[in-house]
Design a protein around this motif. Structure first.
Motif, PDB file in Angstrom:
ATOM      1  N   ARG A 104      -8.166  -9.727  -2.469  1.00 34.21           N
ATOM      2  CA  ARG A 104      -7.945 -10.413  -1.204  1.00 34.21           C
ATOM      3  C   ARG A 104      -6.856 -11.456  -1.416  1.00 34.21           C
ATOM      4  O   ARG A 104      -6.540 -11.845  -2.550  1.00 34.21           O
TER       5      ARG A 104
ATOM      6  N   ILE B 238     -10.843  -6.214  -0.109  1.00 36.93           N
ATOM      7  CA  ILE B 238     -10.359  -4.839   0.037  1.00 36.93           C
ATOM      8  C   ILE B 238     -10.651  -4.088  -1.257  1.00 36.93           C
ATOM      9  O   ILE B 238     -10.326  -4.577  -2.348  1.00 36.93           O
ATOM     10  N   THR B 239     -11.267  -2.920  -1.151  1.00 32.10           N
ATOM     11  CA  THR B 239     -11.505  -2.080  -2.330  1.00 32.10           C
ATOM     12  C   THR B 239     -10.243  -1.289  -2.638  1.00 32.10           C
ATOM     13  O   THR B 239      -9.686  -0.620  -1.767  1.00 32.10           O
ATOM     14  N   LEU B 240      -9.801  -1.390  -3.872  1.00 28.03           N
ATOM     15  CA  LEU B 240      -8.564  -0.730  -4.283  1.00 28.03           C
ATOM     16  C   LEU B 240      -8.871   0.707  -4.671  1.00 28.03           C
ATOM     17  O   LEU B 240      -9.492   0.966  -5.695  1.00 28.03           O
TER      18      LEU B 240
ATOM     19  N   PHE C 144       1.432  -4.770  -2.646  1.00 23.58           N
ATOM     20  CA  PHE C 144       1.414  -3.403  -3.149  1.00 23.58           C
ATOM     21  C   PHE C 144       0.706  -3.346  -4.503  1.00 23.58           C
ATOM     22  O   PHE C 144       0.881  -4.244  -5.338  1.00 23.58           O
ATOM     23  N   VAL C 145      -0.066  -2.290  -4.726  1.00 24.50           N
ATOM     24  CA  VAL C 145      -0.701  -2.046  -6.020  1.00 24.50           C
ATOM     25  C   VAL C 145      -0.315  -0.640  -6.471  1.00 24.50           C
ATOM     26  O   VAL C 145      -0.629   0.337  -5.780  1.00 24.50           O
TER      27      VAL C 145
ATOM     28  N   GLN D 134     -11.506  -4.993  -6.543  1.00 19.53           N
ATOM     29  CA  GLN D 134     -11.362  -5.502  -5.189  1.00 19.53           C
ATOM     30  C   GLN D 134     -10.287  -6.574  -5.169  1.00 19.53           C
ATOM     31  O   GLN D 134      -9.972  -7.179  -6.207  1.00 19.53           O
TER      32      GLN D 134
ATOM     33  N   GLU E  60      -6.531   3.024  -5.360  1.00 20.45           N
ATOM     34  CA  GLU E  60      -5.495   3.640  -6.187  1.00 20.45           C
ATOM     35  C   GLU E  60      -5.256   2.890  -7.491  1.00 20.45           C
ATOM     36  O   GLU E  60      -4.279   3.152  -8.178  1.00 20.45           O
TER      37      GLU E  60
ATOM     38  N   PHE F 199       1.325   1.433  -3.780  1.00 22.98           N
ATOM     39  CA  PHE F 199       0.637   1.634  -2.515  1.00 22.98           C
ATOM     40  C   PHE F 199       0.466   0.293  -1.795  1.00 22.98           C
ATOM     41  O   PHE F 199      -0.033  -0.663  -2.390  1.00 22.98           O
ATOM     42  N   GLU F 200       0.857   0.239  -0.545  1.00 26.49           N
ATOM     43  CA  GLU F 200       0.698  -0.989   0.218  1.00 26.49           C
ATOM     44  C   GLU F 200      -0.767  -1.160   0.593  1.00 26.49           C
ATOM     45  O   GLU F 200      -1.363  -0.300   1.242  1.00 26.49           O
ATOM     46  N   GLU F 201      -1.350  -2.276   0.164  1.00 25.10           N
ATOM     47  CA  GLU F 201      -2.769  -2.536   0.393  1.00 25.10           C
ATOM     48  C   GLU F 201      -3.023  -3.551   1.505  1.00 25.10           C
ATOM     49  O   GLU F 201      -4.089  -3.549   2.110  1.00 25.10           O
ATOM     50  N   LEU F 202      -2.044  -4.432   1.763  1.00 28.72           N
ATOM     51  CA  LEU F 202      -2.289  -5.490   2.737  1.00 28.72           C
ATOM     52  C   LEU F 202      -0.968  -5.980   3.304  1.00 28.72           C
ATOM     53  O   LEU F 202       0.031  -6.091   2.583  1.00 28.72           O
TER      54      LEU F 202
END
Length: 273
Positions: free
Chosen positions: A167, A183-185, A210-211, A165, A187, A214-217
């Motif tokens: 934030r 936010i649960t990741l 990005f992780v 997760q 990917e 992938f854009e997460e936030l």
């Protein structure tokens, strides 16, 4: 007469001899049986083995200018091969040390917290790309980045837990204010076998995280306009925590490459009749 007598005598002898000799009864030949040929019937395989898939390389964000990110020239290339730019130390909480082209934070104290800030550069509008890998990590143990940091107490802090997760928080005088929900990741695999890549796009008051590409936030916050980059690790309990950081790249953002918003045309009104 004498000749007939001899003939009769000879015939009688022949009959007598034939009755004394045992008759030979032919014996039926027993056929030789060859051993039966075994027919091999394979046992059914209820759960056949499947081929092990070849792991795909971790997806990284391409450091080339794109309309979405507007990346310009490279500002910093850090392979953690030369000590000096990052804080290194050892204390009862743990250590920050260079080893094998990486910076490793190792927490040994219960609920210990370690940070390391890079001395330069001051970053305002830039894209940061960093690879990391947990070595010892479980549950609510956390690690991540300090962004636009004035010092350890004042910065944006990107928190990632070992159970996957994340934030974004704002640190002010050491007090944490969450800027997003957890936010649960979906990917990212947070474990010792997988390298994770973090990307941060910072332009004016906007931050995009990005992780693994992938854009997460994406959010806006105007408090910190510039500052240094740092890393941290925080143990949630008594277990040791170790995280290694490697291959840092920082790129400028070229405003000319950023997409411009297209104004929405006003609807054409038809006069009423």
């Amino acid at each position: 007469m004498k000749g007939w007598g001899y003939a009769l005598l000879f015939t009688a002898l022949v009959v007598l001899w034939a009755g004394c000799v045992p008759s030979i009864t032919p014996v039926a030949e027993t056929p030789t049986l060859s051993p039966p040929t075994a027919t091999f019937t394979p046992s059914p395989v209820w759960f056949p083995p499947t081929a092990t898939p070849t792991p795909l390389p971790t997806q990284a964000i391409s450091p080339t200018p794109t309309p979405a990110l507007g990346l310009g020239s490279e500002l910093l290339r850090e392979d953690f091969d030369t000590p000096g730019a990052w804080q290194i130390y050892r204390n009862p909480t743990g250590s920050a040390a260079y080893e094998q082209n990486q910076l490793t934070l190792a927490v040994i104290a219960s609920k210990g917290y370690l940070t390391s800030l890079r001395s330069t550069p001051e970053i305002d509008n830039a894209f940061l790309d960093l690879a990391l890998q947990p070595n010892l990590c479980q549950g609510q143990d956390a690690f991540g980045l300090l962004l636009r940091a004035l010092n350890e107490q004042n910065a944006y802090r990107w928190v990632i837990t070992c159970q996957g997760q994340m934030r974004l928080e704002r640190l002010q005088d050491g007090r944490s204010l969450p800027l997003s929900e957890w936010i649960t990741l979906g990917e990212v695999q947070v474990n010792p076998l997988v390298e994770t890549r973090l990307g941060v796009w910072m332009y004016q008051d906007r931050l995009r995280l990005f992780v693994n590409g992938f854009e997460e936030l994406s959010l806006r916050d105007p408090v910190f306009a510039s500052g240094r980059v740092g890393v941290f690790a925080r143990a949630a309990g008594d277990s040791a925590l170790s995280v290694s950081f490697r291959r840092l790249r920082i790129y400028a953002i070229d405003p000319a490459l950023l997409p411009t918003s297209t104004p929405t045309p006003s609807p054409t009104l038809t006069p009423g009749r």
